[in-house]
Design an enzyme around this catalytic site. Structure first.
Site, PDB file in Angstrom:
ATOM      1  N   ASP A   9       0.855  -1.182   0.000  1.00 21.98           N
ATOM      2  CA  ASP A   9       0.000   0.000   0.000  1.00 21.98           C
ATOM      3  C   ASP A   9       0.893   1.234   0.000  1.00 21.98           C
ATOM      4  O   ASP A   9       1.623   1.488   0.955  1.00 21.98           O
ATOM      5  CB  ASP A   9      -0.899  -0.021   1.241  1.00 21.98           C
ATOM      6  CG  ASP A   9      -1.911   1.115   1.262  1.00 21.98           C
ATOM      7  OD1 ASP A   9      -1.950   1.900   0.287  1.00 21.98           O
ATOM      8  OD2 ASP A   9      -2.662   1.217   2.245  1.00 21.98           O
ATOM      9  N   ASP A 105      -3.124   2.304  -6.076  1.00 23.70           N
ATOM     10  CA  ASP A 105      -1.948   2.359  -5.205  1.00 23.70           C
ATOM     11  C   ASP A 105      -1.815   1.165  -4.271  1.00 23.70           C
ATOM     12  O   ASP A 105      -1.045   1.207  -3.314  1.00 23.70           O
ATOM     13  CB  ASP A 105      -1.960   3.656  -4.384  1.00 23.70           C
ATOM     14  CG  ASP A 105      -3.133   3.725  -3.416  1.00 23.70           C
ATOM     15  OD1 ASP A 105      -4.202   3.172  -3.738  1.00 23.70           O
ATOM     16  OD2 ASP A 105      -2.996   4.340  -2.344  1.00 23.70           O
ATOM     17  N   GLU A 106      -2.546   0.083  -4.527  1.00 25.16           N
ATOM     18  CA  GLU A 106      -2.475  -1.110  -3.681  1.00 25.16           C
ATOM     19  C   GLU A 106      -2.470  -2.370  -4.539  1.00 25.16           C
ATOM     20  O   GLU A 106      -3.170  -2.446  -5.551  1.00 25.16           O
ATOM     21  CB  GLU A 106      -3.674  -1.192  -2.737  1.00 25.16           C
ATOM     22  CG  GLU A 106      -3.808  -0.051  -1.759  1.00 25.16           C
ATOM     23  CD  GLU A 106      -4.995  -0.241  -0.836  1.00 25.16           C
ATOM     24  OE1 GLU A 106      -5.117  -1.349  -0.265  1.00 25.16           O
ATOM     25  OE2 GLU A 106      -5.796   0.686  -0.703  1.00 25.16           O
TER      26      GLU A 106
END
Length: 412
Positions: A9, A105-106
């Site tokens: 993350d 973003d993960e």
């Protein structure tokens, strides 16, 4: 044998990317925000210094400025975020081909087959963090566990720039004392409902009878029981597996509130046009329609309905969305944000059999022909080259609906 799964993350992703080009803002509270002049006045991401002031994602700029008067605001650059997301995932692929993005973003990584090459799960997570920091100038937090849920919760456990290991031996000690709202997939409404019954922590959830939870929350109750007890067995998708699209939607916060029936019809027509064209591009049809409505006071409602037959026809999506809105909203009450989503997606070719005996087959064929003609013109001359007459020269800010101006990263 247990799998080894890592959840990565990025830390304040949008803000961190912006800081690469704006090092002068590195040591001051800053946030990426929408455009207040277009009523996209919310916080999309913030750095750690802004976070210390209590600034949170999705709150209004006005509220954030009240907490932090010196907050520096930067406009978003989504093309940059997509570029860096691709570069980050390219780093992940150096360690495994089993990478499943969860958002921009993960990502989850299954590194079970890579342990002999690179070391333990924690060692691989640390290598990834160091590589991303060295090569891209960005930091991430990682969770390492034997299932996806605990890996995700591990990446949230300690931030920024940290690795947390959650095992069968320590998950009760680490996770069970946490507030129930910290449980993955427990939203504010579900947390409130659980707390009213005395379920205050993740441990309380884990020790509650599964059938009691199912009676309280339905299918979700059983799922949350399994998650809290570490019983998740969902796999990480392989890189060559095509991710199944579950829904296609589009929404916008308008430059001014929708105040009349004409405003609503114009907005719904534009949103439905975008959703239907995307469905056709994916060669999918929607079996249901969902709408989300937000008023100027940020009260939001969601409504959905099943369709008689799957569709990707603009007029049918519009008609269904408008009927759903009229049935669930008082016309004349102002609307700040409106979203139309096609749900229950099915393959376009397979769905033809379901609608073959439609009473309006001829009308549907004509509508489909019109939509495909518009698709062809847009493909050749651009997305804004042709649209419906009622959408032209509107003052609602819906002329560029293909741009997702309010995209937000998933972060706490």
């Amino acid at each position: 044998m247990d799998r080894t799964i890592i959840h990565c993350d990025m830390n304040g992703f949008f803000a961190s990317v912006e800081l690469l080009a704006r090092p002068d803002l590195k040591n001051v509270p800053m946030a990426v925000s929408g455009n207040p002049d277009s009523r996209h006045g919310i916080i999309l991401a913030k750095n750690e210094l802004a976070k210390k002031y209590g600034v949170v994602t999705a709150e209004t700029i006005w509220s954030a400025k009240k907490k932090c008067p010196d907050l520096q605001l930067v406009r978003p650059h989504h093309d940059k975020y997509k570029k860096y997301s691709q570069l980050i995932n390219a780093v992940y692929y150096r360690y495994t081909d089993m990478v499943e993005p969860f958002s921009i973003d993960e990502s989850w990584l299954d590194v079970s087959g890579s342990l002999k090459l690179f070391g333990s799960g924690v060692q691989i997570a640390d290598l990834i963090r160091e590589t991303v920091k060295r090569e891209l100038g960005l930091t991430l937090s990682a969770g390492v566990s034997y299932n996806k849920i605990f890996a995700k919760m591990g990446s949230d456990y300690k931030k920024p720039d940290a690795t947390t290991l959650i095992t069968r031996d320590n998950f009760k000690e680490l996770l069970w004392p946490m507030d129930i709202s910290e449980m993955f997939f427990v939203g504010s409404a579900t947390a409130a409902k659980l707390k009213r019954t005395g379920i205050l922590t993740i441990g309380d959830l884990a020790c509650t009878n599964k059938y009691v939870l199912q009676g309280l929350l339905g299918k979700q109750g059983g799922m949350l029981y399994d998650y809290a007890n570490g019983l998740d067995e969902s796999p990480v998708a392989h890189s060559y597996e095509k991710q199944k699209i579950k829904s296609v939607g589009n929404g916008i916060t308008f430059r001014r509130n929708l105040a009349t029936t004409g405003d609503i019809q114009t907005a719904l027509k534009a949103l439905s046009d975008t959703v239907s064209s995307r469905l056709r591009a994916y060669q999918m049809k929607a079996s249901g329609i969902k709408i989300d409505i937000k008023d100027p006071y940020f009260k939001t409602i969601s409504r959905q309905k099943q369709l008689e037959s799957p569709t990707n026809i603009t007029e049918e999506i519009y008609s269904s969305a408008y009927a759903l809105l009229k049935a669930s909203w008082t016309l004349g009450s102002p609307i700040r944000l409106l979203t139309v989503t096609g749900i229950g997606l099915v393959n376009e070719n397979e769905s033809e059999q379901l609608s073959f005996f439609s009473k309006n087959k001829e009308i549907r064929e004509k509508s489909t022909s019109l939509d495909k003609t518009m698709d062809a013109i847009r493909s050749k001359f651009g997305g804004q080259s042709i649209t419906f007459g009622g959408i032209l020269k509107n003052d609602l800010g819906i002329d560029l609906l293909d741009e997702n101006e309010e995209e937000q990263e998933r972060e706490n």
